[in-house]
Design a protein around this motif. Structure first.
Motif, mmCIF file in Angstrom:
data_model
loop_
_atom_site.group_PDB
_atom_site.id
_atom_site.type_symbol
_atom_site.label_atom_id
_atom_site.label_comp_id
_atom_site.label_asym_id
_atom_site.label_seq_id
_atom_site.Cartn_x
_atom_site.Cartn_y
_atom_site.Cartn_z
ATOM 1 N N ASN A 81 3.932 -30.953 92.594
ATOM 2 C CA ASN A 81 4.414 -32.299 92.943
ATOM 3 C C ASN A 81 4.081 -32.652 94.383
ATOM 4 O O ASN A 81 4.927 -33.109 95.139
ATOM 5 N N LYS A 82 2.843 -32.463 94.796
ATOM 6 C CA LYS A 82 2.413 -32.739 96.167
ATOM 7 C C LYS A 82 2.038 -34.205 96.317
ATOM 8 O O LYS A 82 1.500 -34.822 95.384
ATOM 9 N N VAL A 83 2.334 -34.771 97.486
ATOM 10 C CA VAL A 83 1.966 -36.156 97.808
ATOM 11 C C VAL A 83 1.477 -36.216 99.248
ATOM 12 O O VAL A 83 1.783 -35.342 100.055
ATOM 13 N N LEU A 84 0.712 -37.248 99.560
ATOM 14 C CA LEU A 84 0.374 -37.575 100.949
ATOM 15 C C LEU A 84 1.367 -38.642 101.387
ATOM 16 O O LEU A 84 1.487 -39.687 100.741
ATOM 17 N N ARG A 85 2.079 -38.394 102.462
ATOM 18 C CA ARG A 85 3.129 -39.307 102.902
ATOM 19 C C ARG A 85 2.761 -39.941 104.239
ATOM 20 O O ARG A 85 2.137 -39.320 105.096
ATOM 21 N N THR A 86 3.185 -41.183 104.427
ATOM 22 C CA THR A 86 3.036 -41.876 105.707
ATOM 23 C C THR A 86 3.709 -41.054 106.804
ATOM 24 O O THR A 86 4.779 -40.484 106.596
ATOM 25 N N MET A 87 3.074 -41.002 107.970
ATOM 26 C CA MET A 87 3.585 -40.198 109.085
ATOM 27 C C MET A 87 4.852 -40.817 109.688
ATOM 28 O O MET A 87 4.939 -42.032 109.850
#
Length: 117
Positions: free
Chosen positions: A27-33
């Motif tokens: 369940n990996k995501v790229l998230r806003t910093m």
């Protein structure tokens, strides 16, 4: 007010860096910093409170720069009254005569702003 802001670049979450990866297992995501407010003290605090790095700032400006310029457009120039003093001083030209440089004095002028308030 929170001590943190989210990067304002709408595409921040699409940039593939290790620091943006969140989640466990599959369940990996790229998230806003997330940005700590005033992380550089007063040094350029205005802009770096809203963008995680220069890449995100430039991506934002490429997308929204024209809209921002139209929203805060300048319709006429602004002027600030000043007092200017002209000063003469001795300066030098250097000319090459084939084997050496010759220093030739001349009278130059410069403008000095007396006050800018």
């Amino acid at each position: 007010m929170s001590d943190y802001n989210w990067c304002h670049n709408p595409d921040c979450h699409t940039i593939e860096t290790q620091s943006r990866i969140r989640g466990t297992g599959d369940n990996k995501v790229l998230r806003t910093m997330r940005i700590k407010a005033n992380r550089y003290g007063d040094y350029q605090a205005n802009i770096w409170n809203y963008f995680c790095n220069q890449r995100c700032l430039m991506m934002f400006l490429n997308t929204f720069g024209q809209e921002i310029a139209q929203t805060y457009s300048v319709k006429e120039p602004k002027e600030t009254p000043i007092k200017v003093r002209t000063e003469k001083y001795e300066s030098y030209n250097y000319q090459h005569n084939g084997t050496d440089y010759v220093r030739t004095p001349y009278q130059a002028t410069r403008k000095i702003i007396e006050n800018s308030s």
